[in-house]
Design a protein around this motif. Sequence first.
Motif, PDB file in Angstrom:
ATOM      1  N   MET A   1      -1.771  10.916  49.652  1.00  0.00           N
ATOM      2  CA  MET A   1      -1.318  11.627  48.453  1.00  0.00           C
ATOM      3  C   MET A   1      -0.526  10.664  47.563  1.00  0.00           C
ATOM      4  N   THR A   2      -0.869  10.636  46.286  1.00  0.00           N
ATOM      5  CA  THR A   2      -0.193   9.766  45.340  1.00  0.00           C
ATOM      6  C   THR A   2       1.176  10.333  44.968  1.00  0.00           C
ATOM      7  N   ILE A   3       2.191   9.495  45.023  1.00  0.00           N
ATOM      8  CA  ILE A   3       3.520   9.867  44.548  1.00  0.00           C
ATOM      9  C   ILE A   3       3.943   8.800  43.549  1.00  0.00           C
ATOM     10  N   THR A   4       3.585   9.009  42.305  1.00  0.00           N
ATOM     11  CA  THR A   4       3.855   8.040  41.250  1.00  0.00           C
ATOM     12  C   THR A   4       5.347   7.740  41.140  1.00  0.00           C
ATOM     13  N   LEU A   5       6.153   8.728  41.423  1.00  0.00           N
ATOM     14  CA  LEU A   5       7.602   8.579  41.321  1.00  0.00           C
ATOM     15  C   LEU A   5       8.116   7.424  42.170  1.00  0.00           C
ATOM     16  N   HIS A   6       7.434   7.125  43.274  1.00  0.00           N
ATOM     17  CA  HIS A   6       7.890   6.092  44.197  1.00  0.00           C
ATOM     18  C   HIS A   6       7.247   4.732  43.938  1.00  0.00           C
ATOM     19  N   GLN A   7       6.347   4.655  42.967  1.00  0.00           N
ATOM     20  CA  GLN A   7       5.651   3.402  42.688  1.00  0.00           C
ATOM     21  C   GLN A   7       6.531   2.481  41.827  1.00  0.00           C
ATOM     22  N   PRO A   8       6.401   1.166  41.993  1.00  0.00           N
ATOM     23  CA  PRO A   8       7.299   0.228  41.316  1.00  0.00           C
ATOM     24  C   PRO A   8       7.444   0.401  39.803  1.00  0.00           C
ATOM     25  N   PRO A   9       6.362   0.591  39.032  1.00  0.00           N
ATOM     26  CA  PRO A   9       6.596   0.678  37.580  1.00  0.00           C
ATOM     27  C   PRO A   9       7.548   1.816  37.199  1.00  0.00           C
ATOM     28  N   ASP A  12      11.254   1.423  39.340  1.00  0.00           N
ATOM     29  CA  ASP A  12      12.074   0.341  38.805  1.00  0.00           C
ATOM     30  C   ASP A  12      12.620   0.689  37.428  1.00  0.00           C
ATOM     31  N   LEU A  13      11.784   1.325  36.608  1.00  0.00           N
ATOM     32  CA  LEU A  13      12.227   1.716  35.273  1.00  0.00           C
ATOM     33  C   LEU A  13      13.324   2.773  35.356  1.00  0.00           C
ATOM     34  N   LEU A  14      13.148   3.768  36.203  1.00  0.00           N
ATOM     35  CA  LEU A  14      14.179   4.792  36.357  1.00  0.00           C
ATOM     36  C   LEU A  14      15.495   4.179  36.818  1.00  0.00           C
ATOM     37  N   ASP A  15      15.437   3.244  37.750  1.00  0.00           N
ATOM     38  CA  ASP A  15      16.668   2.589  38.219  1.00  0.00           C
ATOM     39  C   ASP A  15      17.373   1.880  37.070  1.00  0.00           C
ATOM     40  N   ARG A  16      16.609   1.188  36.233  1.00  0.00           N
ATOM     41  CA  ARG A  16      17.216   0.477  35.094  1.00  0.00           C
ATOM     42  C   ARG A  16      17.810   1.457  34.085  1.00  0.00           C
ATOM     43  N   LEU A  17      17.109   2.544  33.836  1.00  0.00           N
ATOM     44  CA  LEU A  17      17.606   3.527  32.868  1.00  0.00           C
ATOM     45  C   LEU A  17      18.861   4.229  33.371  1.00  0.00           C
ATOM     46  N   SER A  86      14.228  12.318  31.992  1.00  0.00           N
ATOM     47  CA  SER A  86      13.668  13.545  32.577  1.00  0.00           C
ATOM     48  C   SER A  86      12.178  13.647  32.289  1.00  0.00           C
ATOM     49  N   THR A  87      11.754  13.138  31.130  1.00  0.00           N
ATOM     50  CA  THR A  87      10.335  13.172  30.768  1.00  0.00           C
ATOM     51  C   THR A  87       9.502  12.356  31.747  1.00  0.00           C
ATOM     52  N   LEU A  88      10.052  11.249  32.233  1.00  0.00           N
ATOM     53  CA  LEU A  88       9.342  10.428  33.214  1.00  0.00           C
ATOM     54  C   LEU A  88       9.077  11.213  34.501  1.00  0.00           C
ATOM     55  N   TYR A  89      10.064  11.983  34.956  1.00  0.00           N
ATOM     56  CA  TYR A  89       9.869  12.793  36.163  1.00  0.00           C
ATOM     57  C   TYR A  89       8.795  13.851  35.936  1.00  0.00           C
ATOM     58  N   LEU A  90       8.844  14.520  34.785  1.00  0.00           N
ATOM     59  CA  LEU A  90       7.863  15.563  34.488  1.00  0.00           C
ATOM     60  C   LEU A  90       6.459  14.962  34.370  1.00  0.00           C
ATOM     61  N   ALA A 120       5.416   4.434  27.996  1.00  0.00           N
ATOM     62  CA  ALA A 120       4.324   3.452  27.986  1.00  0.00           C
ATOM     63  C   ALA A 120       4.535   2.404  29.077  1.00  0.00           C
ATOM     64  N   ALA A 121       5.789   1.963  29.252  1.00  0.00           N
ATOM     65  CA  ALA A 121       6.079   0.958  30.272  1.00  0.00           C
ATOM     66  C   ALA A 121       5.792   1.486  31.674  1.00  0.00           C
ATOM     67  N   ALA A 122       5.978   2.794  31.845  1.00  0.00           N
ATOM     68  CA  ALA A 122       5.718   3.414  33.145  1.00  0.00           C
ATOM     69  C   ALA A 122       4.253   3.792  33.330  1.00  0.00           C
ATOM     70  N   GLY A 123       3.453   3.645  32.281  1.00  0.00           N
ATOM     71  CA  GLY A 123       2.051   4.040  32.356  1.00  0.00           C
ATOM     72  C   GLY A 123       1.858   5.539  32.351  1.00  0.00           C
ATOM     73  N   LEU A 124       2.801   6.274  31.752  1.00  0.00           N
ATOM     74  CA  LEU A 124       2.752   7.740  31.779  1.00  0.00           C
ATOM     75  C   LEU A 124       2.627   8.358  30.390  1.00  0.00           C
ATOM     76  N   ASP A 125       2.464   7.537  29.372  1.00  0.00           N
ATOM     77  CA  ASP A 125       2.438   8.060  28.005  1.00  0.00           C
ATOM     78  C   ASP A 125       1.221   8.936  27.722  1.00  0.00           C
ATOM     79  N   ALA A 126       0.147   8.776  28.471  1.00  0.00           N
ATOM     80  CA  ALA A 126      -1.066   9.564  28.217  1.00  0.00           C
ATOM     81  C   ALA A 126      -0.893  11.037  28.586  1.00  0.00           C
ATOM     82  N   TRP A 127       0.164  11.364  29.305  1.00  0.00           N
ATOM     83  CA  TRP A 127       0.377  12.746  29.747  1.00  0.00           C
ATOM     84  C   TRP A 127       1.448  13.472  28.940  1.00  0.00           C
ATOM     85  N   VAL A 128       1.953  12.834  27.888  1.00  0.00           N
ATOM     86  CA  VAL A 128       3.098  13.390  27.162  1.00  0.00           C
ATOM     87  C   VAL A 128       2.873  13.351  25.658  1.00  0.00           C
ATOM     88  N   ASP A 129       3.235  14.436  24.995  1.00  0.00           N
ATOM     89  CA  ASP A 129       3.365  14.462  23.541  1.00  0.00           C
ATOM     90  C   ASP A 129       4.847  14.631  23.220  1.00  0.00           C
TER      91      ASP A 129
END
Length: 224
Positions: A1-9, A12-17, A86-90, A120-129
Amino acid sequence: MTITLHQPPVRDLLDRLFDAAARDAEVPVGPYAGGSFEASSAGERADALESVYMPISARGGELLYSLVRATRPQTVVEFGTSYGISTLYLAAAVRDNGAGRVYSTELSATKIAHARANLAAAGLDAWVDIVAGDARETLRDVPGPIGLVLLDGWKDLYLTVLCLLEPRLAPGALVIGDDIEMAATAQYLAYVRDPANGYVSTAFPVEDGMEISCRAANQDTLSV
């Protein structure tokens, strides 16, 4: 099962933010065009606080991710993008579900630019408006049925935004209000905690408190 939340991009971004957000208290604020926070409009507040992250807590974000994974909403609405933490988690949860879309709204042009860059840096921009402007206007056009709502913008507007979205909430939709320990959420909490308004509501003990409300019945919308 994919858990994107735990993947490095993403991780790592969440930790920096979160590291950057930990310095919010050191960031100069203002001046408020209205003379004070309370006397300023939503747009004036956004301008004065454009450099402040005001993030959801890490535990709160993990809870959001779990709720989206469990309920699998097709439409997620976020009131208050800020820098997009929060948008990154959603978005990570919607991506891992394999279906759905996040609609987020923000007044600050500075924050919108940063949030879009972070997604975009997290590769999640395609799922958000991310919709620019006042939520009381921008969220009128979000398509229903809405399966999950995160309220994390100006606290005194929680109830107004909820009532705007209420006719489009799916049966069983979840509404999450963040920072419920703040006095400005009192009217909102009174509403969702009154069974006559069609919700089953529970406070959850994460930082600053979260209210998790399930839309259990159809009710006429309250005018605010």
